[in-house]
Design a protein around this motif. Structure first.
Motif, PDB file in Angstrom:
ATOM      1  N   HIS A 319     -12.860  -8.298  -4.623  1.00 15.85           N
ATOM      2  CA  HIS A 319     -13.897  -7.499  -4.440  1.00 15.85           C
ATOM      3  C   HIS A 319     -13.405  -6.122  -3.779  1.00 15.85           C
ATOM      4  O   HIS A 319     -13.842  -5.977  -2.434  1.00 15.85           O
ATOM      5  CB  HIS A 319     -15.180  -8.111  -3.632  1.00 15.85           C
ATOM      6  N   PRO A 320     -12.733  -5.276  -4.406  1.00 13.10           N
ATOM      7  CA  PRO A 320     -12.126  -4.439  -3.803  1.00 13.10           C
ATOM      8  C   PRO A 320     -13.149  -3.467  -3.042  1.00 13.10           C
ATOM      9  O   PRO A 320     -12.773  -2.586  -2.191  1.00 13.10           O
ATOM     10  CB  PRO A 320     -11.324  -3.237  -4.803  1.00 13.10           C
ATOM     11  N   GLU A 321     -14.561  -3.313  -3.468  1.00  7.70           N
ATOM     12  CA  GLU A 321     -15.312  -2.487  -2.686  1.00  7.70           C
ATOM     13  C   GLU A 321     -15.713  -2.989  -1.331  1.00  7.70           C
ATOM     14  O   GLU A 321     -16.355  -2.367  -0.786  1.00  7.70           O
ATOM     15  CB  GLU A 321     -16.699  -2.624  -3.707  1.00  7.70           C
ATOM     16  N   LEU A 322     -15.347  -4.480  -1.021  1.00 12.07           N
ATOM     17  CA  LEU A 322     -15.419  -4.666   0.305  1.00 12.07           C
ATOM     18  C   LEU A 322     -14.457  -4.554   1.367  1.00 12.07           C
ATOM     19  O   LEU A 322     -13.229  -4.449   1.075  1.00 12.07           O
ATOM     20  CB  LEU A 322     -15.903  -6.472   0.287  1.00 12.07           C
ATOM     21  N   GLU A 323     -14.801  -4.240   2.447  1.00 18.13           N
ATOM     22  CA  GLU A 323     -13.870  -4.201   3.766  1.00 18.13           C
ATOM     23  C   GLU A 323     -14.758  -4.889   4.913  1.00 18.13           C
ATOM     24  O   GLU A 323     -15.779  -5.125   4.838  1.00 18.13           O
ATOM     25  CB  GLU A 323     -13.343  -2.766   3.968  1.00 18.13           C
ATOM     26  N   ILE A 324     -13.484  -5.174   5.833  1.00 20.92           N
ATOM     27  CA  ILE A 324     -14.117  -5.838   7.074  1.00 20.92           C
ATOM     28  C   ILE A 324     -13.801  -4.602   8.021  1.00 20.92           C
ATOM     29  O   ILE A 324     -12.758  -4.335   8.286  1.00 20.92           O
ATOM     30  CB  ILE A 324     -13.106  -6.831   7.484  1.00 20.92           C
ATOM     31  N   ASP A 325     -14.913  -4.324   9.309  1.00 23.46           N
ATOM     32  CA  ASP A 325     -14.469  -3.486  10.051  1.00 23.46           C
ATOM     33  C   ASP A 325     -14.056  -4.143  11.391  1.00 23.46           C
ATOM     34  O   ASP A 325     -13.740  -5.173  11.242  1.00 23.46           O
ATOM     35  CB  ASP A 325     -16.022  -2.764  10.091  1.00 23.46           C
ATOM     36  N   GLU A 326     -13.854  -3.246  12.367  1.00 23.16           N
ATOM     37  CA  GLU A 326     -13.286  -3.758  13.585  1.00 23.16           C
ATOM     38  C   GLU A 326     -14.083  -5.015  14.457  1.00 23.16           C
ATOM     39  O   GLU A 326     -13.430  -5.633  15.053  1.00 23.16           O
ATOM     40  CB  GLU A 326     -12.884  -2.577  14.608  1.00 23.16           C
ATOM     41  N   GLU A 327     -15.379  -4.950  13.989  1.00 20.76           N
ATOM     42  CA  GLU A 327     -16.011  -6.074  14.688  1.00 20.76           C
ATOM     43  C   GLU A 327     -16.105  -7.265  13.819  1.00 20.76           C
ATOM     44  O   GLU A 327     -17.011  -8.001  13.838  1.00 20.76           O
ATOM     45  CB  GLU A 327     -17.352  -5.763  14.947  1.00 20.76           C
ATOM     46  N   ARG A 328     -15.317  -7.239  12.417  1.00 20.58           N
ATOM     47  CA  ARG A 328     -15.336  -8.385  11.518  1.00 20.58           C
ATOM     48  C   ARG A 328     -16.539  -8.553  10.586  1.00 20.58           C
ATOM     49  O   ARG A 328     -16.837  -9.585  10.380  1.00 20.58           O
ATOM     50  CB  ARG A 328     -14.869  -9.695  12.337  1.00 20.58           C
ATOM     51  N   ARG A 329     -17.239  -7.231  10.766  1.00 16.32           N
ATOM     52  CA  ARG A 329     -18.450  -7.443   9.871  1.00 16.32           C
ATOM     53  C   ARG A 329     -17.938  -6.939   8.627  1.00 16.32           C
ATOM     54  O   ARG A 329     -17.162  -6.009   8.192  1.00 16.32           O
ATOM     55  CB  ARG A 329     -19.560  -6.406  10.428  1.00 16.32           C
ATOM     56  N   TRP A 330     -18.853  -7.443   7.693  1.00 19.59           N
ATOM     57  CA  TRP A 330     -18.453  -7.114   6.226  1.00 19.59           C
ATOM     58  C   TRP A 330     -19.392  -5.753   5.722  1.00 19.59           C
ATOM     59  O   TRP A 330     -20.347  -5.681   6.010  1.00 19.59           O
ATOM     60  CB  TRP A 330     -18.876  -8.151   5.228  1.00 19.59           C
ATOM     61  N   VAL A 331     -18.300  -4.874   5.091  1.00 18.51           N
ATOM     62  CA  VAL A 331     -18.914  -3.560   4.478  1.00 18.51           C
ATOM     63  C   VAL A 331     -18.850  -3.552   3.148  1.00 18.51           C
ATOM     64  O   VAL A 331     -17.504  -3.763   2.618  1.00 18.51           O
ATOM     65  CB  VAL A 331     -18.223  -2.431   5.394  1.00 18.51           C
ATOM     66  N   ASN A 332     -19.746  -2.991   2.296  1.00 24.25           N
ATOM     67  CA  ASN A 332     -19.700  -2.688   1.130  1.00 24.25           C
ATOM     68  C   ASN A 332     -19.429  -1.191   0.682  1.00 24.25           C
ATOM     69  O   ASN A 332     -20.433  -0.476   1.086  1.00 24.25           O
ATOM     70  CB  ASN A 332     -20.856  -3.295   0.273  1.00 24.25           C
ATOM     71  N   LYS A 333     -18.283  -0.844   0.586  1.00 26.64           N
ATOM     72  CA  LYS A 333     -18.114   0.546   0.566  1.00 26.64           C
ATOM     73  C   LYS A 333     -19.055   1.295  -0.310  1.00 26.64           C
ATOM     74  O   LYS A 333     -19.293   2.589  -0.435  1.00 26.64           O
ATOM     75  CB  LYS A 333     -16.636   0.947   0.134  1.00 26.64           C
ATOM     76  N   SER A 334     -19.224   0.730  -1.677  1.00 28.26           N
ATOM     77  CA  SER A 334     -20.147   1.397  -2.545  1.00 28.26           C
ATOM     78  C   SER A 334     -21.395   1.720  -2.296  1.00 28.26           C
ATOM     79  O   SER A 334     -21.999   2.585  -2.384  1.00 28.26           O
ATOM     80  CB  SER A 334     -20.247   0.390  -4.112  1.00 28.26           C
ATOM     81  N   LEU A 335     -21.757   0.864  -1.314  1.00 29.69           N
ATOM     82  CA  LEU A 335     -23.277   0.909  -0.795  1.00 29.69           C
ATOM     83  C   LEU A 335     -23.153   2.313   0.213  1.00 29.69           C
ATOM     84  O   LEU A 335     -24.369   3.007   0.527  1.00 29.69           O
ATOM     85  CB  LEU A 335     -23.516  -0.211   0.178  1.00 29.69           C
ATOM     86  N   ILE A 336     -22.187   2.449   1.007  1.00 35.43           N
ATOM     87  CA  ILE A 336     -22.007   3.597   1.892  1.00 35.43           C
ATOM     88  C   ILE A 336     -22.279   4.848   0.985  1.00 35.43           C
ATOM     89  O   ILE A 336     -22.769   5.863   1.306  1.00 35.43           O
ATOM     90  CB  ILE A 336     -20.726   3.713   2.451  1.00 35.43           C
ATOM     91  N   LYS A 337     -21.408   4.844  -0.066  1.00 35.35           N
ATOM     92  CA  LYS A 337     -21.636   6.103  -1.200  1.00 35.35           C
ATOM     93  C   LYS A 337     -23.062   6.213  -1.579  1.00 35.35           C
ATOM     94  O   LYS A 337     -23.511   7.422  -1.680  1.00 35.35           O
ATOM     95  CB  LYS A 337     -20.468   5.905  -2.175  1.00 35.35           C
ATOM     96  N   GLU A 338     -23.582   5.010  -2.092  1.00 34.72           N
ATOM     97  CA  GLU A 338     -25.028   5.013  -2.572  1.00 34.72           C
ATOM     98  C   GLU A 338     -26.014   5.697  -1.566  1.00 34.72           C
ATOM     99  O   GLU A 338     -26.931   6.465  -2.055  1.00 34.72           O
ATOM    100  CB  GLU A 338     -25.263   3.909  -3.364  1.00 34.72           C
ATOM    101  N   GLY A 339     -25.710   5.252  -0.492  1.00 38.00           N
ATOM    102  CA  GLY A 339     -26.731   5.652   0.734  1.00 38.00           C
ATOM    103  C   GLY A 339     -26.388   6.962   1.330  1.00 38.00           C
ATOM    104  O   GLY A 339     -27.241   7.173   2.112  1.00 38.00           O
ATOM    105  N   GLY A 340     -25.399   7.279   1.030  1.00 42.08           N
ATOM    106  CA  GLY A 340     -25.008   8.761   1.639  1.00 42.08           C
ATOM    107  C   GLY A 340     -24.338   8.533   3.130  1.00 42.08           C
ATOM    108  O   GLY A 340     -24.152   7.438   3.337  1.00 42.08           O
ATOM    109  N   VAL A 341     -24.003   9.489   3.903  1.00 41.68           N
ATOM    110  CA  VAL A 341     -23.045   9.470   4.999  1.00 41.68           C
ATOM    111  C   VAL A 341     -23.835   8.510   6.258  1.00 41.68           C
ATOM    112  O   VAL A 341     -22.902   7.690   6.727  1.00 41.68           O
ATOM    113  CB  VAL A 341     -22.577  10.763   5.714  1.00 41.68           C
ATOM    114  N   GLU A 342     -24.990   8.488   6.047  1.00 36.53           N
ATOM    115  CA  GLU A 342     -25.621   7.730   7.139  1.00 36.53           C
ATOM    116  C   GLU A 342     -25.477   6.245   6.846  1.00 36.53           C
ATOM    117  O   GLU A 342     -25.721   5.404   7.958  1.00 36.53           O
ATOM    118  CB  GLU A 342     -27.141   8.084   7.323  1.00 36.53           C
TER     119      GLU A 342
END
Ligand SMILES: *[C@@H]1O[C@H](CO)[C@@H](O)[C@H](O)[C@H]1NC(C)=O
Ligand SMILES: *[C@@H]1O[C@H](CO)[C@@H](O)[C@H](O)[C@H]1NC(C)=O
Ligand SMILES: *[C@@H]1O[C@H](CO)[C@@H](O)[C@H](O)[C@H]1NC(C)=O
Ligand SMILES: *[C@@H]1O[C@H](CO)[C@@H](O)[C@H](O)[C@H]1NC(C)=O
Ligand SMILES: *[C@@H]1O[C@H](CO)[C@@H](O)[C@H](O)[C@H]1NC(C)=O
Ligand SMILES: *[C@@H]1O[C@H](CO)[C@@H](O)[C@H](O)[C@H]1NC(C)=O
Ligand SMILES: *[C@@H]1O[C@H](CO)[C@@H](O)[C@H](O)[C@H]1NC(C)=O
Length: 395
Positions: A319-342
């Motif tokens: 799932h290349p759209e996923l990444e793990i942040d420094e607190e080891r939480r899962w982030v879906n990069k597509s959702l960031i784009k869809e939802g805007g910068v916030e």
């Protein structure tokens, strides 16, 4: 062994002289045990799908062949040449999913319907993650927070109660109005609470990677609290079921599991004891006799940190759209784009559903638990039979 050739010839001749296809008397069509059950369907979440129990029937919903719905159709209800079973339950489903994705696919009136639902509405997965296995790191206080939120949804009239009521109303429109019966299946408490042998036990997974965060222990207070929550969910489900009409029946099996000592931390049991005979739930490390639940997977039943790390790497690749942040939480990069910068793109506990089934099935029922539910439904069908015609005014 040596046989004279003449004897072999005789044996062969004798076998050949039997008329083809008449070695056995033709089997009579059995009279079905429940002739009125011709159209049977099962909806719900992972407890109905039977996540992990037996052999896997499909990939997208993780339905298994030792789930109580499949057992009812293939074994308990007996043979019936004209009975169909629509197995629509899907792991992870909320009542909203049952109403919008599962029930609408049923086109003809049902004689029998089983439903397991409500646990995901209440947030059972986040509660168990933050209070017990911590497969994803949690912050101090997360367990209490998840339990508080669970109770809010149980007690708030506009949450579990309302949604389950709507689910049953929607189910009613799918039933044969003459005698169709709906079984609503409750949940069983997970823990014995009679002694303190478990108080020092932790099933927390990330403890060594994040020593700064506290591990959860299976203290008797927490065990009582989680059992009470299951009881509270059952209370709402029971009431909603009784209110839905005479052809709705609630399946209560918590007491059976308790009597069989089927829970974790039963009196005198030193946990972990994942393969204890009589344990009705999966634990890290449970391997059933003839277990085949991993299918094509190569994951061990008891995840170690290195297994989780490997799973993390494989999931990120898949799932290349996923990444793990420094607190080891899962982030879906597509959702960031869809939802805007916030938008932070955090996917929270839905990452849970990407774990291999052999880990996800912890806190789900083993085949013996599904047998309990199927037997109770069978017994009720034998005692109470088909439903009754609903008064028009009642609909
Ligand atoms: C099954 O359906 C067939 C065809 O409609 C019918 O002849 C038969 O009697 C049915 N069997 C049972 C057990 O209902
Ligand atoms: C109840 O149903 C509503 C509408 O379908 C949905 O928005 C809400 O999230 C549901 N509540 C729970 C607790 O699942
Ligand atoms: C719990 O752990 C403590 C410290 O490790 C130990 O002294 C105690 O004996 C343990 N209690 C039980 C019931 O295992
Ligand atoms: C269920 O209904 C009974 C009787 O109407 C009521 O006393 C009880 O509080 C209700 N329980 C729950 C959990 O809603
Ligand atoms: C085990 O699972 C595989 C893959 O799902 C399947 O092909 C096989 O038939 C299963 N074996 C048994 C004994 O159920
Ligand atoms: C193997 O498992 C994955 C899910 O983990 C599934 O998508 C895939 O279809 C499976 N492959 C086979 C051959 O069963
Ligand atoms: C990430 O978000 C996108 C867009 O909403 C969605 O299509 C995708 O399924 C998500 N990925 C995962 C693994 O949840």
């Amino acid at each position: 062994m040596f046989l004279p050739s003449s004897l072999i010839a005789l044996v062969v001749a004798t076998l050949n002289s039997l008329p083809q296809g008449e070695q056995l008397p033709l089997k009579q069509d059995p009279i079905p045990r429940f002739p009125w059950i011709k159209r049977f369907a099962s909806v719900g979440e992972s407890y109905a799908a039977g996540l992990g129990a037996g052999s896997r029937l499909d990939w997208s919903c993780s339905r298994y062949d030792h789930s109580y719905p499949h057992l009812l159709h293939t074994r308990y209800l007996g043979d019936h040449p004209n009975r169909t079973h629509e197995f629509l339950a899907c792991s992870g489903a909320t009542t909203t999913d049952i109403v919008t994705l599962q029930l609408p696919t049923i086109s003809e009136p049902l004689d029998l319907l089983t439903i397991s639902g409500g646990g995901n509405d209440v947030g059972l997965t986040p509660i168990l993650n933050s209070c017990v296995y911590q497969i994803f790191p949690t912050e101090p206080g997360d367990c209490e927070k998840a339990i508080r939120e669970g109770y809010r949804r149980i007690h708030d009239q506009s949450e579990l109660r309302k949604n389950m009521t709507e689910t049953l109303q929607s189910a009613k429109t799918k039933m044969n109005p003459e005698y169709g019966v709906v079984y609503v299946v409750g949940y069983a408490g997970f823990f014995g609470t009679e002694d303190g042998l478990c108080n020092n036990v932790t099933w927390s997974l990330w403890g060594d990677l994040r020593p700064d965060l506290p591990r959860q222990y299976l203290g008797v207070g927490l065990r009582r609290e989680l059992d009470s929550m299951v009881e509270a969910v059952n209370g709402v489900l029971r009431n909603v079921t009784l209110a839905a009409g005479r052809n709705f029946r609630f399946v209560e099996y918590d007491h059976v599991v308790r009597e069989r000592r089927g829970r974790y931390c039963e009196k005198g049991v030193n946990e972990p004891n994942p393969n204890r005979v009589g344990l009705d739930f999966y634990e890290w490390g449970t391997v059933d006799v003839g277990d085949n639940s991993t299918g094509n997977g190569s994951w061990s039943a008891r995840p170690r940190e290195k297994d989780v790390e490997r799973w993390v790497q494989e999931t990120l690749k898949l799932h290349p759209e996923l990444e793990i942040d420094e607190e080891r939480r899962w982030v879906n990069k597509s959702l960031i784009k869809e939802g805007g910068v916030e938008a932070d793109g955090l996917i929270g506990d839905s990452i849970w559903w990407l774990l291999p089934d052999i880990w996800k099935r912890v806190f789900h029922m083993r085949p013996g638990g599904h047998d309990i539910v199927a037997e109770l439904i069978l017994k009720d069908l034998e005692e109470n039979g088909k439903g009754v015609k609903e008064d028009v005014g009642e609909l």
